[in-house]
Enzyme design. Structure first.
Site, mmCIF file in Angstrom:
data_model
loop_
_atom_site.group_PDB
_atom_site.id
_atom_site.type_symbol
_atom_site.label_atom_id
_atom_site.label_comp_id
_atom_site.label_asym_id
_atom_site.label_seq_id
_atom_site.Cartn_x
_atom_site.Cartn_y
_atom_site.Cartn_z
ATOM 1 N N HIS A 21 0.835 -1.206 0.000
ATOM 2 C CA HIS A 21 0.000 0.000 0.000
ATOM 3 C C HIS A 21 0.870 1.257 0.000
ATOM 4 O O HIS A 21 0.575 2.220 -0.714
ATOM 5 C CB HIS A 21 -0.935 -0.007 1.226
ATOM 6 C CG HIS A 21 -1.939 -1.119 1.164
ATOM 7 N ND1 HIS A 21 -3.268 -0.909 0.866
ATOM 8 C CD2 HIS A 21 -1.810 -2.456 1.329
ATOM 9 C CE1 HIS A 21 -3.907 -2.067 0.851
ATOM 10 N NE2 HIS A 21 -3.052 -3.025 1.140
ATOM 11 N N ASP A 119 -6.603 5.283 1.191
ATOM 12 C CA ASP A 119 -6.401 3.880 0.812
ATOM 13 C C ASP A 119 -7.739 3.136 0.922
ATOM 14 O O ASP A 119 -8.567 3.430 1.790
ATOM 15 C CB ASP A 119 -5.391 3.253 1.772
ATOM 16 C CG ASP A 119 -5.033 1.839 1.380
ATOM 17 O OD1 ASP A 119 -4.119 1.685 0.572
ATOM 18 O OD2 ASP A 119 -5.685 0.892 1.855
#
Ligand code: UDP
Length: 470
Positions: A21, A119
């Site tokens: 991520h 995210d």
């Protein structure tokens, strides 16, 4: 973008845990703050990080991108007794999810944010928060568009009380055996987050995916047309995002291991080396590790193998010799290099000596392979990786050993089979040619005027417009 009358949009990026991520968020920060898009970018870092790789990456990233502002958020300790045994990265998502509504608003105000890019693992907390603050909120999905279509469709699948394969409208069938393992347990922490985030997506102002239209045309079209989920927000395909180069700014102390494998690669013939890595956050079971060692040895190929001994690198005290068995390293006699060090994979895949990538199919690894034109032998192990493997195989940039087991399944893939498959993929000229074609398409997508370039420019345009028409 910036002129005397129009200021650059201030975009705050909110990544979550794990290199899978953080790395794409860093790449997005670089792209948005580049002279092409000229945004004012801040990147939130949730501390402490789970792994040392993340801490080192953040330090390198901010050294390499001085224009990007760092906003540290120290997470309060999380009582994990309610979900004991949870993957430490998923527990970190949870800590960030709980802290975001409280800790983020003053930081967004201080940064003068015009837009938030969160995210996917934080979507269901970030979107309502941004809506309350009247801030445009975009969600960045860090895996494939095909996986994103499954993610967005999954709540519908659950609501219909289905429990077989998932038929994602406009995209196709995702066999149940490809579902991320955790989703087979409705009470699992990851499943709860997955479903909550999936349900929240229609409320976002837009969705970013690190892919390009030509790589997964059906999934991109189905998401954009609302075929997967009616009324889906605009989808911005912005990939493959380019890795940030740390060569100039890395601390000298961290250059040692990199120098070792780079020097070794420099000495190998062109396209002769199989690069082997199963990503940043999983270790193979010892018995499978032994078979892989045997398979690589028996393949007769040169290889560079990055081995991990634990989920979190800080816990990885295992000795390579003990892991791989007596005499393995000696028998290689320069034909193979094995390391437990962090390698800058983006650089490795660009090295002319690398001819094939045996990969676990984390999406970042696949985007890096695609951008480098290195054919992939896909051996997915966990989470979204089977769906991602399907994408790279369909696009022709890789071959997927589909019968090979993954975490939680019976069966160990034997050394002889690994050796034979590696040899045949290395020798596959058609695959190599096709991977080069996909690489060229990826390069066109991100070049000025390409689909991904225009998509990112459109996102920036919307963020800029929002400043003057709140
Ligand atoms: N990576 C790296 N060096 C390593 C291991 C991983 O640079 O030794 C990078 C890799 O290039 C990718 C990221 O870490 O950008 C891992 O993300 P991915 O989605 O491929 O897999 P994950 O680790 O999340 O399973």
């Amino acid at each position: 973008m910036a002129s005397s009358s129009v200021r650059a949009p201030r975009i705050v990026l909110l990544p979550s845990a794990g290199m899978g991520h953080l790395a794409p968020f860093g790449r997005l920060a670089a792209a948005l703050s580049s002279s092409s898009h000229a945004c004012d970018v801040s990147l939130v870092t949730f501390l402490p990080t789970v792994s040392s790789a993340e801490s080192a990456h953040l330090d390198s990233l901010f050294a390499a991108l001085p224009a990007v502002r760092r906003i540290d958020v120290r997470l309060p300790p999380l009582d994990t007794s309610a979900f004991s045994g949870a993957d430490p990265f998923y527990a970190h998502y949870e800590a960030a999810r709980r802290a975001t509504p409280l800790l983020l608003p003053p930081l967004l105000a201080a940064a003068g944010a015009d837009a938030l890019v969160a995210d996917i693992s934080l979507a269901s907390v970030a979107i309502p928060l941004a809506n309350k603050l009247r801030l445009p909120c975009y969600v960045f999905f860090t895996a494939s568009a095909t996986m994103f279509s499954f993610y967005a469709y999954f709540p519908t699948y659950l609501d219909a009380a289905e429990n077989g394969d998932a038929d994602v409208p406009g995209v196709g069938r995702v066999p149940r055996s490809w579902f991320p393992q955790a989703l087979h347990d409705r009470g699992n922490l990851f499943t709860q987050q997955f479903v909550a985030n999936g349900r929240s997506l229609p409320d976002a102002d837009g969705l970013l995916v690190n892919t390009f239209d030509g790589l997964e045309p059906e999934a991109v079209a189905a998401l954009r047309s609302g075929t997967v989920v009616p009324g889906f927000p605009p989808v911005f395909t912005v990939g493959p995002l380019t890795p940030v180069s740390f060569l100039a700014t890395r601390e000298p102390s961290t250059k040692g291991a990199a120098a070792d494998h780079t020097a070794w690669l420099d000495a190998q013939p062109e396209r002769s080396v199989v690069y082997v890595s199963f990503g940043s956050r999983k270790a193979l079971a010892p018995v499978q590790l032994g078979e892989l060692a045997g398979g690589l040895e028996a393949s007769g190929c040169r290889f560079l193998w990055v081995v991990k001994g634990s989920v979190v690198d800080r816990d990885d005290g295992a000795d390579l010799r003990e892991m791989l068995g007596e005499g393995f390293l000696e028998r290689l006699q320069g034909r193979g290099m094995v390391t437990k060090a962090w390698v800058e994979q983006g650089d490795v895949l660009k090295h002319p000596a690398v001819g094939m990538f045996l990969s676990h199919c984390g999406w970042n690894s696949l985007t890096e392979a695609v951008a480098s034109g290195v054919p992939v032998l896909a051996w997915p192990r966990f989470a979204d990786q089977r769906v991602n493997a399907g994408v790279v195989a369909r696009a022709g940039a890789g071959a997927w050993a589909e019968a090979w087991s993954w975490e939680g399944e019976e069966g160990v893939v034997k050394a002889e089979e690994i050796a034979e498959t590696v040899r045949s993929v290395v020798a596959d000229e058609t695959l190599r040619t096709k991977a080069a074609t996909v690489r060229d398409a990826a390069a066109r997508a991100v070049a000025s005027g390409g689909t991904s370039y225009r998509s990112l420019a459109e996102l920036v345009r919307r963020c800029a417009t929002a400043i003057y028409s709140p």
